[in-house]
Motif scaffolding. Sequence first.
Motif, short mmCIF file in Angstrom:
data_model
loop_
_atom_site.label_atom_id
_atom_site.label_comp_id
_atom_site.label_asym_id
_atom_site.label_seq_id
_atom_site.Cartn_x
_atom_site.Cartn_y
_atom_site.Cartn_z
N ILE A 57 0.86 -1.17 0.00
CA ILE A 57 0.00 0.00 0.00
C ILE A 57 0.90 1.22 0.00
CG2 ILE A 57 -1.77 1.28 1.26
CD1 ILE A 57 -2.46 -1.50 2.57
N VAL A 58 0.72 2.08 -0.98
CA VAL A 58 1.53 3.29 -1.07
C VAL A 58 0.68 4.45 -0.55
CG1 VAL A 58 2.82 4.83 -2.58
CG2 VAL A 58 2.75 2.37 -3.07
N GLY A 59 1.12 5.05 0.54
CA GLY A 59 0.38 6.15 1.15
C GLY A 59 -0.16 5.77 2.51
N GLY A 60 0.17 6.59 3.53
CA GLY A 60 -0.19 6.24 4.90
C GLY A 60 -1.21 7.15 5.53
N GLY A 61 -2.15 7.69 4.73
CA GLY A 61 -3.25 8.47 5.29
C GLY A 61 -4.34 7.55 5.80
N PRO A 62 -5.54 8.08 6.07
CA PRO A 62 -6.63 7.23 6.57
C PRO A 62 -6.97 6.06 5.66
CG PRO A 62 -7.15 9.54 6.92
CD PRO A 62 -5.90 9.51 6.08
N ALA A 63 -6.97 6.29 4.33
CA ALA A 63 -7.28 5.20 3.40
C ALA A 63 -6.21 4.12 3.45
CB ALA A 63 -7.43 5.75 1.98
N GLY A 64 -4.94 4.54 3.39
CA GLY A 64 -3.85 3.57 3.41
C GLY A 64 -3.73 2.84 4.72
N GLY A 65 -3.86 3.58 5.83
CA GLY A 65 -3.76 2.95 7.15
C GLY A 65 -4.87 1.95 7.39
N SER A 66 -6.09 2.30 6.98
CA SER A 66 -7.23 1.40 7.16
C SER A 66 -7.11 0.16 6.28
CB SER A 66 -8.54 2.14 6.84
OG SER A 66 -8.72 3.23 7.71
N ALA A 67 -6.64 0.37 5.03
CA ALA A 67 -6.45 -0.77 4.14
C ALA A 67 -5.39 -1.72 4.70
CB ALA A 67 -6.04 -0.28 2.75
N ALA A 68 -4.31 -1.16 5.22
CA ALA A 68 -3.23 -1.99 5.78
C ALA A 68 -3.73 -2.80 6.97
CB ALA A 68 -2.06 -1.11 6.19
N ILE A 76 -2.97 -11.43 5.27
CA ILE A 76 -2.19 -11.06 4.08
C ILE A 76 -0.91 -10.35 4.52
CG2 ILE A 76 -2.18 -9.52 2.07
CD1 ILE A 76 -5.16 -10.17 1.76
N GLU A 77 0.20 -10.70 3.91
CA GLU A 77 1.47 -10.04 4.22
C GLU A 77 1.41 -8.63 3.65
OE1 GLU A 77 6.29 -10.91 3.97
OE2 GLU A 77 4.87 -12.18 2.86
N THR A 78 1.39 -7.64 4.53
CA THR A 78 1.05 -6.28 4.14
C THR A 78 2.20 -5.32 4.41
OG1 THR A 78 -1.26 -6.74 4.72
CG2 THR A 78 -0.64 -4.44 4.46
N PHE A 79 2.48 -4.47 3.41
CA PHE A 79 3.52 -3.46 3.53
C PHE A 79 2.90 -2.10 3.22
CE2 PHE A 79 5.39 -7.42 2.21
CZ PHE A 79 6.51 -7.56 3.02
N LEU A 80 3.11 -1.13 4.10
CA LEU A 80 2.62 0.22 3.87
C LEU A 80 3.81 1.16 3.76
CD1 LEU A 80 -0.33 2.04 5.57
CD2 LEU A 80 1.87 3.18 5.35
N ILE A 81 3.88 1.91 2.66
CA ILE A 81 5.00 2.83 2.42
C ILE A 81 4.51 4.27 2.57
CG2 ILE A 81 6.72 3.61 0.75
CD1 ILE A 81 6.53 0.87 -0.59
N GLU A 82 5.13 5.02 3.46
CA GLU A 82 4.78 6.43 3.69
C GLU A 82 6.05 7.22 3.97
OE1 GLU A 82 3.46 10.03 4.12
OE2 GLU A 82 2.02 8.46 3.58
N ARG A 83 6.21 8.34 3.29
CA ARG A 83 7.41 9.16 3.47
C ARG A 83 7.32 10.05 4.70
NH1 ARG A 83 11.26 10.92 5.11
NH2 ARG A 83 12.75 12.35 4.15
N LYS A 84 6.20 10.78 4.85
CA LYS A 84 6.09 11.78 5.91
C LYS A 84 5.23 11.24 7.05
CE LYS A 84 6.57 15.69 2.74
NZ LYS A 84 5.94 16.93 2.21
N MET A 85 5.89 10.73 8.07
CA MET A 85 5.16 10.13 9.18
C MET A 85 4.46 11.16 10.06
SD MET A 85 5.33 6.93 8.77
CE MET A 85 6.29 5.60 8.06
N GLY A 207 -2.89 1.88 -4.41
CA GLY A 207 -2.42 3.26 -4.40
C GLY A 207 -3.31 4.11 -3.51
N ALA A 208 -2.73 4.68 -2.46
CA ALA A 208 -3.45 5.57 -1.55
C ALA A 208 -2.57 6.78 -1.26
CB ALA A 208 -3.82 4.84 -0.26
N ASP A 209 -1.84 7.22 -2.28
CA ASP A 209 -0.82 8.24 -2.09
C ASP A 209 -1.26 9.63 -2.55
OD1 ASP A 209 -0.76 6.98 -4.60
OD2 ASP A 209 1.32 7.47 -4.97
N GLY A 210 -2.52 9.94 -2.35
CA GLY A 210 -2.97 11.31 -2.47
C GLY A 210 -3.24 11.78 -3.89
N ALA A 211 -3.57 13.07 -3.98
CA ALA A 211 -3.99 13.65 -5.26
C ALA A 211 -2.87 13.64 -6.29
CB ALA A 211 -4.49 15.08 -5.03
N ASN A 212 -1.63 13.84 -5.86
CA ASN A 212 -0.48 13.81 -6.78
C ASN A 212 0.14 12.42 -6.80
OD1 ASN A 212 -0.73 16.55 -7.43
ND2 ASN A 212 0.48 17.17 -5.66
N SER A 213 -0.69 11.42 -6.99
CA SER A 213 -0.29 10.03 -6.85
C SER A 213 0.73 9.57 -7.90
CB SER A 213 -1.53 9.14 -6.93
OG SER A 213 -1.17 7.79 -7.05
#
Length: 333
Positions: A57-68, A76-85, A207-213
């Motif tokens: 899952i790319v993107g750690g906002g509410p959508a990405g965090g909930s999906a993860a 499921i073996e799950t990986f969440l990638i987020e740059r700005k914690m 993909g949950a990495d925002g408007a500029n995805s």
Amino acid sequence: MNSMVLKSFIGLRKSSSEPTHFAVHQKYATISFPQKLKVIAEKTSPKLQGRNLRVAIVGGGPAGGSAAETLAKGGIETFLIERKMDNCKPCGGAIPLCMVGEFDLPLDIIDRRVTKMKMISPSNVAVDIGRTLKPHEYIGMVRREVLDAYLRDRAKENGATIINGLFLKMDMPKDKNSPYVLHYSGYDGKTGGVGEKRTLEVDAVIGADGANSRVAKAIDAGDYEYAIAFQERIKIPDEKMVYYENLAEMYVGDDVSPDFYGWVFPKCDHVAVGTGTVTHKADIKKFQLATRKRAEDKIIGGKIIRVEAHPIPEHPRPRRQGGWPLWGMQPGM
């Protein structure tokens, strides 16, 4: 009255004869939010022999965090990638009451419970628009950096791997049994500087990495029109903060935005003052100054403690590609 809600999740192991079922009971404080969520994966691919499905899952906002969290609970073996914690955004800071139950949020994550709302005209005539709320209802005010971190931490507690990294690009599978290869810069353990180039092989990507995805760009989902939201967090004197204890204000008029509105929303110990526009993005700071001017008598003496800006999609992306879900703001929802 407390209520019990059952959420069912289905995991996947190719080596097992049947999917593994997981169930989680949740308690909600006052209102029942019945729902059942399922994660279902086909067991036909040889590449899944003897192991769990792997999803990034790319993107750690509410959508990405909930999906993860949901995927990890399902085995499921799950990986969440987020740059700005500690990322802050002007959007998504006001949540409806139903979200408290649907996301199973603790009540202490809500900074303010707004029960009064005023719409203020170009001539500064205020109209009370909060009368439709029932006695037990409110709009929850949260800080996105707090909400997002909570959801990511909960996903981690349920087995997801959280990666502090910047997604760069994605190599598509060469055939139906090949993985997606994600390239990213890893920043785990780093406080700044250049990240370490890494790759991750997975069976599916969300993909949950925002408007500029970058995920949307990688799958050629197309462009869309978007608004710019601009917001300043302002610490105002305590005696003025009393006015905004449970009140949100919305300002309309061409001075604050020709196609959006300005706002003053209460946060934990400060207010968020902002505006947005689709049609006049270059003038966003001018509109912000006008919003502050309109609210000047109520926020005078305040100090700006944080500035935030972010694009907001105005409609769905023009193209969808099979097999690559786009969640949250990223698809234009």
